[in-house]
Design a protein around this motif. Structure first.
Motif, PDB file in Angstrom:
ATOM      1  N   MET A   1       0.834  -1.197   0.000  1.00 51.53           N
ATOM      2  CA  MET A   1       0.000   0.000   0.000  1.00 51.53           C
ATOM      3  C   MET A   1       0.874   1.254   0.000  1.00 51.53           C
ATOM      4  O   MET A   1       1.817   1.354   0.781  1.00 51.53           O
ATOM      5  N   ILE A   2       0.550   2.180  -0.890  1.00 50.66           N
ATOM      6  CA  ILE A   2       1.278   3.445  -0.980  1.00 50.66           C
ATOM      7  C   ILE A   2       0.357   4.573  -0.524  1.00 50.66           C
ATOM      8  O   ILE A   2      -0.806   4.647  -0.932  1.00 50.66           O
ATOM      9  N   ILE A   3       0.860   5.438   0.347  1.00 52.47           N
ATOM     10  CA  ILE A   3       0.123   6.626   0.755  1.00 52.47           C
ATOM     11  C   ILE A   3       0.586   7.776  -0.145  1.00 52.47           C
ATOM     12  O   ILE A   3       1.740   8.211  -0.052  1.00 52.47           O
ATOM     13  N   PRO A   4      -0.253   8.267  -1.020  1.00 58.04           N
ATOM     14  CA  PRO A   4       0.172   9.363  -1.899  1.00 58.04           C
ATOM     15  C   PRO A   4       0.385  10.646  -1.107  1.00 58.04           C
ATOM     16  O   PRO A   4      -0.294  10.901  -0.104  1.00 58.04           O
ATOM     17  N   THR A   5       1.325  11.449  -1.543  1.00 60.17           N
ATOM     18  CA  THR A   5       1.587  12.737  -0.884  1.00 60.17           C
ATOM     19  C   THR A   5       1.790  13.802  -1.957  1.00 60.17           C
ATOM     20  O   THR A   5       2.471  13.573  -2.953  1.00 60.17           O
ATOM     21  N   GLU A   6       1.155  14.951  -1.766  1.00 57.52           N
ATOM     22  CA  GLU A   6       1.153  15.999  -2.785  1.00 57.52           C
ATOM     23  C   GLU A   6       1.248  17.384  -2.157  1.00 57.52           C
ATOM     24  O   GLU A   6       0.734  17.597  -1.045  1.00 57.52           O
ATOM     25  N   PRO A   7       1.846  18.333  -2.858  1.00 57.62           N
ATOM     26  CA  PRO A   7       1.805  19.724  -2.413  1.00 57.62           C
ATOM     27  C   PRO A   7       0.433  20.314  -2.712  1.00 57.62           C
ATOM     28  O   PRO A   7      -0.352  19.747  -3.476  1.00 57.62           O
ATOM     29  N   ILE A   8       0.143  21.454  -2.112  1.00 60.72           N
ATOM     30  CA  ILE A   8      -1.090  22.162  -2.423  1.00 60.72           C
ATOM     31  C   ILE A   8      -0.914  23.071  -3.626  1.00 60.72           C
ATOM     32  O   ILE A   8      -1.779  23.114  -4.506  1.00 60.72           O
ATOM     33  N   GLY A   9       0.175  23.809  -3.700  1.00 61.90           N
ATOM     34  CA  GLY A   9       0.346  24.659  -4.868  1.00 61.90           C
ATOM     35  C   GLY A   9       1.484  25.631  -4.739  1.00 61.90           C
ATOM     36  O   GLY A   9       2.596  25.373  -5.184  1.00 61.90           O
ATOM     37  N   SER A  10       1.239  26.752  -4.081  1.00 59.29           N
ATOM     38  CA  SER A  10       2.177  27.869  -4.160  1.00 59.29           C
ATOM     39  C   SER A  10       3.436  27.645  -3.322  1.00 59.29           C
ATOM     40  O   SER A  10       3.400  27.038  -2.252  1.00 59.29           O
ATOM     41  N   ILE A  11       4.537  28.186  -3.840  1.00 55.22           N
ATOM     42  CA  ILE A  11       5.843  28.199  -3.188  1.00 55.22           C
ATOM     43  C   ILE A  11       6.307  29.655  -3.166  1.00 55.22           C
ATOM     44  O   ILE A  11       6.077  30.396  -4.133  1.00 55.22           O
ATOM     45  N   PRO A  12       6.955  30.114  -2.098  1.00 56.99           N
ATOM     46  CA  PRO A  12       7.454  31.496  -2.091  1.00 56.99           C
ATOM     47  C   PRO A  12       8.304  31.792  -3.327  1.00 56.99           C
ATOM     48  O   PRO A  12       9.123  30.971  -3.741  1.00 56.99           O
ATOM     49  N   ARG A  13       8.111  32.966  -3.911  1.00 58.98           N
ATOM     50  CA  ARG A  13       8.874  33.357  -5.085  1.00 58.98           C
ATOM     51  C   ARG A  13      10.305  33.701  -4.679  1.00 58.98           C
ATOM     52  O   ARG A  13      10.543  34.227  -3.578  1.00 58.98           O
ATOM     53  N   PRO A  14      11.280  33.443  -5.539  1.00 61.96           N
ATOM     54  CA  PRO A  14      12.652  33.868  -5.237  1.00 61.96           C
ATOM     55  C   PRO A  14      12.735  35.390  -5.187  1.00 61.96           C
ATOM     56  O   PRO A  14      11.916  36.104  -5.796  1.00 61.96           O
ATOM     57  N   GLN A  15      13.738  35.884  -4.484  1.00 66.52           N
ATOM     58  CA  GLN A  15      13.847  37.323  -4.267  1.00 66.52           C
ATOM     59  C   GLN A  15      13.913  38.097  -5.569  1.00 66.52           C
ATOM     60  O   GLN A  15      13.332  39.178  -5.696  1.00 66.52           O
ATOM     61  N   TYR A  16      14.623  37.554  -6.575  1.00 59.90           N
ATOM     62  CA  TYR A  16      14.746  38.293  -7.839  1.00 59.90           C
ATOM     63  C   TYR A  16      13.383  38.475  -8.504  1.00 59.90           C
ATOM     64  O   TYR A  16      13.140  39.487  -9.172  1.00 59.90           O
TER      65      TYR A  16
END
Length: 349
Positions: A1-16
């Motif tokens: 059995m595999i438990i799937p794992t996922e991000p929700i979406g947004s990641i902080p933008r790089p400073q540039y």
């Protein structure tokens, strides 16, 4: 059995990229920097071992307003969303019809696909959130009913285009669900939101809906939430009336997760996969894999392990100007989620 794992979406933008947005860089320069940020974000996801990635919403003005950018018939004085720390976000107000999306999410998926062969999840905004741009007083020559018809068409097209482009899944962001109970404790607004979103979901087959998920959280912006004080028991039964196959449910920041998990146990349907939030994006402390493991094992007491998944509570930077969390912390938390999910998976197996 595999438990799937996922991000929700947004990641902080790089400073540039943040600086380029602040100084209103030219179109070509900004596009080049956004492309670079997407490539770096996907590479950083790969380093965490994340089996599913997103583009980190590096090119979106916000998770909520991307379809509206460039639409002319808008005024800035729309619905105000207050957060617990006192800051606010404000939606635009529609001034004329017909309403049409100016940007569809598949363009973000297509840009991300250039940088990875991994499965990509594409977040989209819920029709219920976009519905808040229609003013309280009906517009001359463009009724609310006409607007809703156009909105359902556009929101369904947004999902359809991402599925057809090859997205592994599409996630509908429904953060306004819990907020609706603060705006209208009777639940009438929430019921109308569920009905509207189901009109969109009914455009898809049962098989397609298994690739469509709904994300709920109490908001997460500048280290603050907008509706964490609203009892989850008021939202969750209605949430599982949405005709989607996957549900991404904030839980790590919940004061009484056992109570919320019991409600999920009682209302989630057998065909639902429930992804439980095991990472709190607005808490600067990085969770250990063991903490993540224990949160999953608690959830498994209420939700069958073969219907369980894990996620972050919310995106890490849903608005482009939110710099409250660093990229390093965000990816450290994601790595902890991936490792902790594997620990729990091994124990449950």
């Amino acid at each position: 059995m595999i438990i799937p794992t996922e991000p929700i979406g947004s990641i902080p933008r790089p400073q540039y990229l943040v600086e380029a947005l602040q100084r209103q860089a030219g179109v070509d320069e900004l596009a080049g920097l956004q492309e670079r940020a997407v490539a770096e974000t996907i590479a950083a996801f790969a380093e965490t071992g994340s089996p599913v990635v997103t583009d980190g919403e590096q090119s979106k003005p916000s998770f909520a307003t991307y379809p509206l950018a460039g639409f002319g018939a808008l005024a800035p004085d729309g619905v105000v969303i207050p957060f617990e720390d006192g800051h606010t976000r404000q939606l635009p107000r529609l001034t004329a019809g017909p309403f049409r999306y100016q940007t569809y999410a598949d363009q973000y998926f297509t840009a991300a696909r250039r940088h990875t062969d991994r499965p990509i999840k594409q977040p989209v905004i819920a029709a219920s959130a976009v519905s808040l741009i229609y003013p309280a007083d009906e517009l001359d020559g463009y009724s609310r009913d006409a607007f809703v018809e156009d909105l359902v068409d556009e929101a369904a097209a947004d999902i359809r285009r991402s599925l057809d482009a090859g997205a592994d899944s599409v996630q509908i962001d429904f953060t306004e669900g819990r907020l609706s109970l603060k705006l209208d404790p009777s639940g009438g607004l929430l019921r109308s939101f569920v009905e509207l979103n189901n009109r969109v979901l009914d455009r898809f087959t049962p098989e397609e809906r298994q690739r469509i998920g709904v994300h709920t959280c109490p908001g997460g912006d500048q280290d603050s939430a907008h509706s964490l004080d609203v009892d989850y028991a008021g939202l969750l039964p209605s949430l599982f009336e949405l005709r989607a196959g996957r549900f991404f449910v904030q839980m790590a920041s919940e004061e009484n997760p056992s109570a919320a998990l019991a409600v999920i146990r009682d209302h989630a349907k057998p065909e639902h996969r429930v992804f439980i939030g095991v990472i709190d994006p607005i808490n600067p402390a990085v969770e250990t894999p063991e903490t993540v493991r224990d949160r999953i094992l608690l959830a498994a007491e209420y939700i069958p392990a073969d219907r369980l998944g894990t996620c972050d509570d919310c995106g890490f930077s849903p608005f482009a100007d939110d710099t409250s969390t660093s990229r390093d912390i965000a990816f450290a938390k994601i790595a902890a989620r991936v490792s902790g999910t594997k620990l729990a998976e091994d124990m449950l197996n």
